[in-house]
Structures are given as C-alpha cells and as structure tokens.
Design a protein around this motif. Sequence first.
Motif, PDB file in Angstrom:
ATOM      1  N   GLN A 301       0.840  -1.206   0.000  1.00 41.64           N
ATOM      2  CA  GLN A 301       0.000   0.000   0.000  1.00 41.64           C
ATOM      3  C   GLN A 301       0.876   1.258   0.000  1.00 41.64           C
ATOM      4  N   LEU A 302       1.981   1.202   0.743  1.00 42.10           N
ATOM      5  CA  LEU A 302       2.898   2.358   0.760  1.00 42.10           C
ATOM      6  C   LEU A 302       3.445   2.616  -0.629  1.00 42.10           C
ATOM      7  N   ASN A 303       3.702   1.540  -1.325  1.00 39.93           N
ATOM      8  CA  ASN A 303       4.229   1.623  -2.678  1.00 39.93           C
ATOM      9  C   ASN A 303       3.230   2.335  -3.598  1.00 39.93           C
ATOM     10  N   LEU A 304       1.946   2.031  -3.419  1.00 43.76           N
ATOM     11  CA  LEU A 304       0.913   2.704  -4.220  1.00 43.76           C
ATOM     12  C   LEU A 304       0.911   4.208  -3.955  1.00 43.76           C
ATOM     13  N   LEU A 305       1.227   4.534  -2.713  1.00 42.21           N
ATOM     14  CA  LEU A 305       1.247   5.953  -2.321  1.00 42.21           C
ATOM     15  C   LEU A 305       2.596   6.611  -2.688  1.00 42.21           C
ATOM     16  N   LYS A 306       3.493   5.800  -3.209  1.00 49.00           N
ATOM     17  CA  LYS A 306       4.851   6.245  -3.595  1.00 49.00           C
ATOM     18  C   LYS A 306       5.633   6.774  -2.391  1.00 49.00           C
ATOM     19  N   LEU A 307       5.444   6.102  -1.255  1.00 45.85           N
ATOM     20  CA  LEU A 307       6.229   6.429  -0.066  1.00 45.85           C
ATOM     21  C   LEU A 307       7.264   5.328   0.150  1.00 45.85           C
ATOM     22  N   GLN A 308       8.408   5.719   0.730  1.00 49.95           N
ATOM     23  CA  GLN A 308       9.528   4.774   0.885  1.00 49.95           C
ATOM     24  C   GLN A 308       9.752   4.388   2.338  1.00 49.95           C
ATOM     25  N   PRO A 309       9.792   3.088   2.646  1.00 50.79           N
ATOM     26  CA  PRO A 309      10.282   2.711   3.977  1.00 50.79           C
ATOM     27  C   PRO A 309      11.762   3.083   4.101  1.00 50.79           C
ATOM     28  N   LEU A 310      12.178   3.419   5.323  1.00 45.76           N
ATOM     29  CA  LEU A 310      13.582   3.805   5.535  1.00 45.76           C
ATOM     30  C   LEU A 310      14.520   2.622   5.261  1.00 45.76           C
ATOM     31  N   VAL A 311      14.078   1.426   5.656  1.00 44.96           N
ATOM     32  CA  VAL A 311      14.940   0.238   5.527  1.00 44.96           C
ATOM     33  C   VAL A 311      14.695  -0.374   4.149  1.00 44.96           C
ATOM     34  N   PRO A 312      15.714  -0.297   3.256  1.00 50.24           N
ATOM     35  CA  PRO A 312      15.453  -0.725   1.879  1.00 50.24           C
ATOM     36  C   PRO A 312      15.247  -2.235   1.750  1.00 50.24           C
ATOM     37  N   ASN A 313      16.019  -2.996   2.543  1.00 55.56           N
ATOM     38  CA  ASN A 313      15.998  -4.435   2.379  1.00 55.56           C
ATOM     39  C   ASN A 313      14.848  -5.054   3.185  1.00 55.56           C
ATOM     40  N   VAL A 314      13.886  -5.659   2.475  1.00 56.76           N
ATOM     41  CA  VAL A 314      12.686  -6.171   3.163  1.00 56.76           C
ATOM     42  C   VAL A 314      13.059  -7.162   4.263  1.00 56.76           C
ATOM     43  N   LYS A 315      14.090  -7.963   4.007  1.00 58.60           N
ATOM     44  CA  LYS A 315      14.395  -9.001   5.003  1.00 58.60           C
ATOM     45  C   LYS A 315      15.001  -8.429   6.304  1.00 58.60           C
ATOM     46  N   ASP A 316      15.437  -7.172   6.267  1.00 56.13           N
ATOM     47  CA  ASP A 316      15.978  -6.535   7.488  1.00 56.13           C
ATOM     48  C   ASP A 316      14.908  -5.803   8.284  1.00 56.13           C
ATOM     49  N   ARG A 317      13.686  -5.747   7.741  1.00 58.79           N
ATOM     50  CA  ARG A 317      12.672  -4.891   8.385  1.00 58.79           C
ATOM     51  C   ARG A 317      12.052  -5.540   9.612  1.00 58.79           C
ATOM     52  N   LEU A 318      11.673  -4.646  10.515  1.00 60.14           N
ATOM     53  CA  LEU A 318      10.969  -5.035  11.736  1.00 60.14           C
ATOM     54  C   LEU A 318       9.483  -5.107  11.370  1.00 60.14           C
ATOM     55  N   LEU A 319       8.939  -6.329  11.328  1.00 58.95           N
ATOM     56  CA  LEU A 319       7.598  -6.478  10.742  1.00 58.95           C
ATOM     57  C   LEU A 319       6.488  -5.699  11.472  1.00 58.95           C
ATOM     58  N   PRO A 320       6.485  -5.660  12.814  1.00 59.44           N
ATOM     59  CA  PRO A 320       5.362  -4.953  13.461  1.00 59.44           C
ATOM     60  C   PRO A 320       5.417  -3.429  13.339  1.00 59.44           C
ATOM     61  N   LEU A 321       6.581  -2.892  12.959  1.00 58.23           N
ATOM     62  CA  LEU A 321       6.722  -1.431  12.952  1.00 58.23           C
ATOM     63  C   LEU A 321       7.560  -0.978  11.760  1.00 58.23           C
ATOM     64  N   THR A 322       7.005  -0.049  10.981  1.00 55.34           N
ATOM     65  CA  THR A 322       7.715   0.415   9.783  1.00 55.34           C
ATOM     66  C   THR A 322       8.067   1.889   9.936  1.00 55.34           C
ATOM     67  N   THR A 323       9.312   2.229   9.582  1.00 60.92           N
ATOM     68  CA  THR A 323       9.692   3.639   9.530  1.00 60.92           C
ATOM     69  C   THR A 323       9.532   4.087   8.074  1.00 60.92           C
ATOM     70  N   VAL A 324       8.778   5.150   7.897  1.00 64.55           N
ATOM     71  CA  VAL A 324       8.461   5.630   6.541  1.00 64.55           C
ATOM     72  C   VAL A 324       9.074   7.017   6.360  1.00 64.55           C
ATOM     73  N   ARG A 325       9.824   7.188   5.275  1.00 62.96           N
ATOM     74  CA  ARG A 325      10.454   8.502   5.030  1.00 62.96           C
ATOM     75  C   ARG A 325       9.396   9.578   4.803  1.00 62.96           C
ATOM     76  N   ILE A 326       9.568  10.717   5.464  1.00 58.01           N
ATOM     77  CA  ILE A 326       8.655  11.853   5.249  1.00 58.01           C
ATOM     78  C   ILE A 326       9.099  12.548   3.957  1.00 58.01           C
ATOM     79  N   PRO A 327       8.188  12.693   2.978  1.00 62.86           N
ATOM     80  CA  PRO A 327       8.608  13.314   1.710  1.00 62.86           C
ATOM     81  C   PRO A 327       9.068  14.758   1.931  1.00 62.86           C
TER      82      PRO A 327
END
Length: 400
Positions: A301-327
């Motif tokens: 859904q973030l991708n549809l909104l063209k927003l980027q998670p801070l952590v690029p590599n999906v396998k390194d991400r903390l699943l319950p909590l996502t950091t999203v870059r503020i445009p």
Amino acid sequence: MFRPIRLQHVSIKHRPLVSTFCTSNRRPLLFGPGPANPYPRTLLAMSRDTLGHLHPSFIPVMNSVKKELQRVFQTSNKVTFPLSATGSGAMEASLVNLLEPGESVAIVCHGYWGDRITNMALRQNLKPIRIEGPWGKVIPVDKIAKIIKQQKPHALFVVHGESSTGICQPLHELKDICGDTLLIADTVVTLGGMPVFTDKWRLDVVYSGSQKCLSCTPGLSLISFSERAMDKIRKRKTAISSFYFDVLELHKYWGDDKIYHHTAAINNIYALDETLKHINTVGLPTMWCQHKDVAEYFYQQLNLLKLQPLVPNVKDRLLPLTTVRIPDGINGKAVQRDLVNNHGIEIAGGLGQLAGKVWRIGFMGSNATRENVDIFMEAFGDVLNKHGFNNNYINDRMCI
Ligand SMILES: Cc1ncc(COP(=O)(O)O)c(C=O)c1O
C-alpha cells in the motif's frame, strides 16, 4: 425539571471516553510504535476486583502468568516473571543484576535504544563497548563476533527490534559467537509479533514490554533469566545496586516462597494473564504469520502511495513497525496532528537523528489486521493530499 442523564441512554457517539483524547468519535486507533490497542478481554480483566498481593486467590493468577510467560518466551527458565515497570525498567534490571561495576558490556548500537543502553551502562559504572553501525542497517554478525573474540566482554546487549529505525537485528546466530559472554536481548517490540526462542537461541536475559505486540495495557515488563545468568548473579561480589529490581529479592515473591517485596500491580497482572492466555490459545505461529502478512500488505500500500520505507531491504525490516520517510516539503508533525484530530489515528515521529525525517507506523498485536491497514491508508492518503503530497491513493487502489 432537570433530569440527570443516565449513561446507558447516551449513544456511544456522545460518551466522553474517546472524545476526551481526540476530537474524532471513533475509538482511538493506536498505529504507532506502542502502546497498541489492548484486546477487549484485556481491558475487562483490568476492572476486576483488586486483591492483595499475597491474597490466596491471587496466587493462582501469579502461577498462571509465569506459566504463560514461559510459553510466550519459549523457555523453561524458572526465573521468568513480570516487573512492575515498563520496558525501560527491564532494560535497567537486566544490566543492574547481571553486571557488577567495572565489568564490560558490548552494545550493538545502530539506533536510539543502543544509545539509551549505553547511557544506562555508564550510570551503573559499567564499561560499554559500542559496536556501531549506521542507523537503519543490520550489523553483520562477523563484526560482532570479532569484537567478542578480541575484547571478551562480560555481556553482549542486542536490541532485537530497533523501533527507532525499523530494523530487526537477528538473534539466532549469536549463540555461536558468544562463548562465555552472556547475551542480553531486548524484545520489547518483537515478542508476540516475530519469533523469539529464548532457550533455542541461548538468551541469558530477555525482556519485553506488555503494550506492543502482546496488546496488553502499558505499565508492565516481562523478564526471564537463564540458569547461566542466575549463576553469575548468585556469585556476585557486590550487592545489586537496585533493591527494587533485585532479581534475587523479586524471585522470593514470584518463586515458591511468596515473600512480600513490593505491592504488585494486581490489575495489570490480571490483564496480562488474560492477554497471555489469549495469545497462547491463538498460538504464537499464527500471531507471527499475521504480523508478517499485515506488514507485507502495508509495504504494497505504501508503494501505491509512492512512499519509501527507511529500511530498503525487506528481510531486514521489523515487521510490526515500519519507519516511513517523510517526503520533502511535508511537515511530519502536522500530518500526525491531522490524523489524530480528524481520524482518531495515532502514529509517531522519528527519534534522535531521525526526528523530523520518518514516521513510525505500527500494526501490532490486536491491531495487526489488513482491515486496519486499509483504514489507516485511506485516512493517510487523504491527510497527505491536504498537506501538499498529492496522491491518487484511492483511485490507484481501485485499479489493482
Ligand atoms: C526497543 C525498545 N526498547 C525499550 C523500550 C522502552 O519501553 P518503555 O517505553 O515501555 O519503557 C522501547 C519503547 O518503545 C523500545 O521500542
């Protein structure tokens, strides 16, 4: 004639419970880094009659909590119980019990929590050895292994889920590199939401908070000590500097002796018991899969909104909590205010060097559902449009 209003005649819309905290009429939706919304049965349990901390009817609750906690931590450690303090209290308790002044502790530092542990270690006259890496990147196990081998610290401290950056630092590989170094793990954000295997991963001290992926009310932390850790603690040359967090004293209350130490947080413990029973009935693997599924759905859904998670590599991400870059050009705090005031949705901003740069968005515990992601995204897309980040989220979603 004046007639007092009886609560049952007031529609849910007009009850003050929610509108005291936000101007939306909906139940508050806690989609930040915790607390998460507790389960309804958890909140109900809080309202049971209070008992004394040694009341005969309270003892079975204590025993049940210990048993359920062992299941959630995946451990047979006898010394496993809740602390009357939040996660930060458990952080201090782990250091103050396990280590004596002058002893060294290697700390994996790639976020706000690594810095806080360093601060706590210095206050206790310990020698922190910082294993540093860029915020938002996992530190490779080889780098940790090298320092353990060279410096042989008394303990290694690792935060499993760095909630300031949104990364998950793997724990499973550490048992092979620790040797005599004792391993302390902070699982405040991961327990209940991602696998944590205390015995299998040979964690010597592991702790968590009540209010995140477990979806209990805030106010308690949970802690477990291995036999190896207890052995070191029993052989200490100096007294444990905190009476309140002294595990030997606390165990006299939580163990078989049932000797008063402090007045336990009775109603919080009812709530914890109810929550843990729920989780163990649903099953940890189901909880883990639910958090993973919801995280992956959220990334789409973030991708549809063209927003980027801070952590690029999906396998390194903390699943319950996502950091999203503020445009660029968007006022993150104003967006948060709008979400809470007009949609009843709470998210958080960044901590430390990430303040003003990211939002922290979590779907934890009872909140880990695709439906909640949908509710959030609809509101988020709308608020972002108002704040100048033009998007077509609703239409784009309809097209897939
Ligand atoms: C990784 C981590 N450790 C410790 C804590 C401290 O927990 P508390 O706020 O319950 O004291 C938090 C809180 O967000 C956390 O995210």
